[in-house]
Design a protein around this motif. Structure first.
Motif, PDB file in Angstrom:
ATOM      1  N   ALA A  24       2.670  13.057  14.388  1.00 34.98           N
ATOM      2  CA  ALA A  24       3.770  13.575  13.584  1.00 34.98           C
ATOM      3  C   ALA A  24       3.312  14.802  12.809  1.00 34.98           C
ATOM      4  O   ALA A  24       2.204  14.828  12.272  1.00 34.98           O
ATOM      5  CB  ALA A  24       4.274  12.507  12.622  1.00 34.98           C
ATOM      6  N   SER A  25       4.175  15.801  12.769  1.00 39.28           N
ATOM      7  CA  SER A  25       3.874  17.006  11.993  1.00 39.28           C
ATOM      8  C   SER A  25       5.152  17.487  11.319  1.00 39.28           C
ATOM      9  O   SER A  25       6.245  17.039  11.631  1.00 39.28           O
ATOM     10  CB  SER A  25       3.291  18.091  12.893  1.00 39.28           C
ATOM     11  OG  SER A  25       4.209  18.439  13.914  1.00 39.28           O
ATOM     12  N   GLY A  26       4.987  18.405  10.403  1.00 40.12           N
ATOM     13  CA  GLY A  26       6.133  18.915   9.666  1.00 40.12           C
ATOM     14  C   GLY A  26       6.177  18.309   8.275  1.00 40.12           C
ATOM     15  O   GLY A  26       5.147  18.118   7.643  1.00 40.12           O
ATOM     16  N   ILE A  27       7.383  17.973   7.812  1.00 36.50           N
ATOM     17  CA  ILE A  27       7.557  17.435   6.465  1.00 36.50           C
ATOM     18  C   ILE A  27       7.323  15.931   6.511  1.00 36.50           C
ATOM     19  O   ILE A  27       8.240  15.113   6.373  1.00 36.50           O
ATOM     20  CB  ILE A  27       8.954  17.763   5.909  1.00 36.50           C
ATOM     21  CG1 ILE A  27       9.255  19.252   6.058  1.00 36.50           C
ATOM     22  CG2 ILE A  27       9.037  17.372   4.441  1.00 36.50           C
ATOM     23  CD1 ILE A  27      10.637  19.661   5.615  1.00 36.50           C
ATOM     24  N   ILE A  28       6.075  15.551   6.679  1.00 35.98           N
ATOM     25  CA  ILE A  28       5.732  14.151   6.886  1.00 35.98           C
ATOM     26  C   ILE A  28       5.725  13.350   5.598  1.00 35.98           C
ATOM     27  O   ILE A  28       5.695  12.123   5.632  1.00 35.98           O
ATOM     28  CB  ILE A  28       4.381  14.016   7.602  1.00 35.98           C
ATOM     29  CG1 ILE A  28       3.286  14.718   6.791  1.00 35.98           C
ATOM     30  CG2 ILE A  28       4.462  14.578   9.007  1.00 35.98           C
ATOM     31  CD1 ILE A  28       1.907  14.570   7.393  1.00 35.98           C
ATOM     32  N   ALA A  29       5.773  13.995   4.458  1.00 41.24           N
ATOM     33  CA  ALA A  29       5.763  13.275   3.187  1.00 41.24           C
ATOM     34  C   ALA A  29       7.006  12.405   3.029  1.00 41.24           C
ATOM     35  O   ALA A  29       6.991  11.442   2.261  1.00 41.24           O
ATOM     36  CB  ALA A  29       5.675  14.257   2.036  1.00 41.24           C
ATOM     37  N   ARG A  30       8.071  12.736   3.748  1.00 43.59           N
ATOM     38  CA  ARG A  30       9.301  11.956   3.648  1.00 43.59           C
ATOM     39  C   ARG A  30       9.317  10.728   4.551  1.00 43.59           C
ATOM     40  O   ARG A  30      10.233   9.916   4.480  1.00 43.59           O
ATOM     41  CB  ARG A  30      10.505  12.831   4.001  1.00 43.59           C
ATOM     42  CG  ARG A  30      10.748  13.971   3.026  1.00 43.59           C
ATOM     43  CD  ARG A  30      11.906  14.814   3.473  1.00 43.59           C
ATOM     44  NE  ARG A  30      12.184  15.920   2.557  1.00 43.59           N
ATOM     45  CZ  ARG A  30      13.016  16.906   2.815  1.00 43.59           C
ATOM     46  NH1 ARG A  30      13.667  16.937   3.973  1.00 43.59           N
ATOM     47  NH2 ARG A  30      13.230  17.872   1.941  1.00 43.59           N
ATOM     48  N   LEU A  31       8.330  10.597   5.402  1.00 49.93           N
ATOM     49  CA  LEU A  31       8.332   9.496   6.363  1.00 49.93           C
ATOM     50  C   LEU A  31       7.990   8.180   5.699  1.00 49.93           C
ATOM     51  O   LEU A  31       7.107   8.110   4.840  1.00 49.93           O
ATOM     52  CB  LEU A  31       7.337   9.775   7.482  1.00 49.93           C
ATOM     53  CG  LEU A  31       7.607  11.008   8.338  1.00 49.93           C
ATOM     54  CD1 LEU A  31       6.577  11.095   9.459  1.00 49.93           C
ATOM     55  CD2 LEU A  31       9.004  10.981   8.923  1.00 49.93           C
ATOM     56  N   TYR A  32       8.689   7.113   6.111  1.00 55.66           N
ATOM     57  CA  TYR A  32       8.366   5.785   5.605  1.00 55.66           C
ATOM     58  C   TYR A  32       7.984   4.828   6.731  1.00 55.66           C
ATOM     59  O   TYR A  32       7.480   3.735   6.469  1.00 55.66           O
ATOM     60  CB  TYR A  32       9.526   5.188   4.805  1.00 55.66           C
ATOM     61  CG  TYR A  32      10.728   4.808   5.637  1.00 55.66           C
ATOM     62  CD1 TYR A  32      11.735   5.725   5.903  1.00 55.66           C
ATOM     63  CD2 TYR A  32      10.852   3.527   6.175  1.00 55.66           C
ATOM     64  CE1 TYR A  32      12.840   5.390   6.673  1.00 55.66           C
ATOM     65  CE2 TYR A  32      11.947   3.188   6.946  1.00 55.66           C
ATOM     66  CZ  TYR A  32      12.929   4.117   7.188  1.00 55.66           C
ATOM     67  OH  TYR A  32      14.013   3.779   7.960  1.00 55.66           O
ATOM     68  N   SER A  33       8.218   5.240   7.971  1.00 58.95           N
ATOM     69  CA  SER A  33       7.818   4.374   9.080  1.00 58.95           C
ATOM     70  C   SER A  33       7.585   5.205  10.333  1.00 58.95           C
ATOM     71  O   SER A  33       8.185   6.281  10.515  1.00 58.95           O
ATOM     72  CB  SER A  33       8.873   3.301   9.368  1.00 58.95           C
ATOM     73  OG  SER A  33      10.023   3.868   9.950  1.00 58.95           O
ATOM     74  N   LEU A  34       6.727   4.680  11.197  1.00 57.86           N
ATOM     75  CA  LEU A  34       6.470   5.245  12.528  1.00 57.86           C
ATOM     76  C   LEU A  34       6.474   4.103  13.526  1.00 57.86           C
ATOM     77  O   LEU A  34       6.012   2.996  13.203  1.00 57.86           O
ATOM     78  CB  LEU A  34       5.116   5.958  12.573  1.00 57.86           C
ATOM     79  CG  LEU A  34       4.999   7.309  11.878  1.00 57.86           C
ATOM     80  CD1 LEU A  34       3.541   7.732  11.792  1.00 57.86           C
ATOM     81  CD2 LEU A  34       5.815   8.360  12.613  1.00 57.86           C
ATOM     82  N   GLY A  35       6.963   4.367  14.710  1.00 58.08           N
ATOM     83  CA  GLY A  35       6.976   3.285  15.676  1.00 58.08           C
ATOM     84  C   GLY A  35       7.372   3.731  17.060  1.00 58.08           C
ATOM     85  O   GLY A  35       7.424   4.935  17.352  1.00 58.08           O
TER      86      GLY A  35
END
Length: 116
Positions: A24-35
Motif C-alpha cells: 500500500a502506498s499513498g495516504i496510508i495514515a487513513r487506513l484501518y485495515s488491509l486484507g
C-alpha cells in the motif's frame, strides 16, 4: 488516495503453496485495515482474510481457516496459501479500508490457478 500493488499470483498444483503480496502506498495514515478478497468465475467476490492496522484483529473466512495465513509488515500485507485445491482458483484482490472519509480501495487483482 491509496494505491495497492499486488504480486505473487500464478499457476500452482493441487496441494501446493503460493504467497501473495500487496504493498500500500499513498495516504496510508487513513487506513484501518488491509486484507484479501477473491472472486471465482461466475461467483461473487468474497472476503478471504483481513487484518486490522494498529492492533486490530485478524478475520478469516471459515472456508480458508487453517490453510491460508494473512500477515502484515508495515504497509505490505501477505497471504500465504497452503494446501491449495480447486476452490482456491480465483482472482485475488487486495483491499484496504480507510477512514475520514470512509473509502474502500482495491488492487488490480492477481490470478491464482490451481491445476495439475
Amino acid at each position: 488516495q491509496v494505491q495497492l500493488a499486488e504480486s505473487g499470483g500464478g499457476l500452482v498444483q493441487p496441494g501446493g503453496s503460493l504467497r501473495l503480496s500487496c504493498a500500500a502506498s499513498g495516504i496510508i495514515a487513513r487506513l484501518y485495515s488491509l486484507g484479501w478478497y477473491r472472486q471465482a468465475p461466475g461467483k461473487q467476490r468474497q472476503m478471504v482474510a483481513h487484518t486490522g492496522i494498529g492492533g486490530g484483529s485478524i478475520i478469516y473466512a471459515d472456508s480458508v481457516k487453517g490453510r491460508l495465513t494473512i500477515s502484515r509488515d508495515a504497509n505490505t500485507v501477505f497471504l500465504q496459501m497452503n494446501s491449495l485445491n480447486s476452490e482456491g482458483s480465483a482472482v485475488y484482490y487486495c483491499h484496504a479500508g480507510a477512514l475520514n472519509p470512509v473509502r474502500n480501495y482495491w488492487g488490480q487483482g492477481a490470478q491464482v490457478t490451481v491445476a495439475s
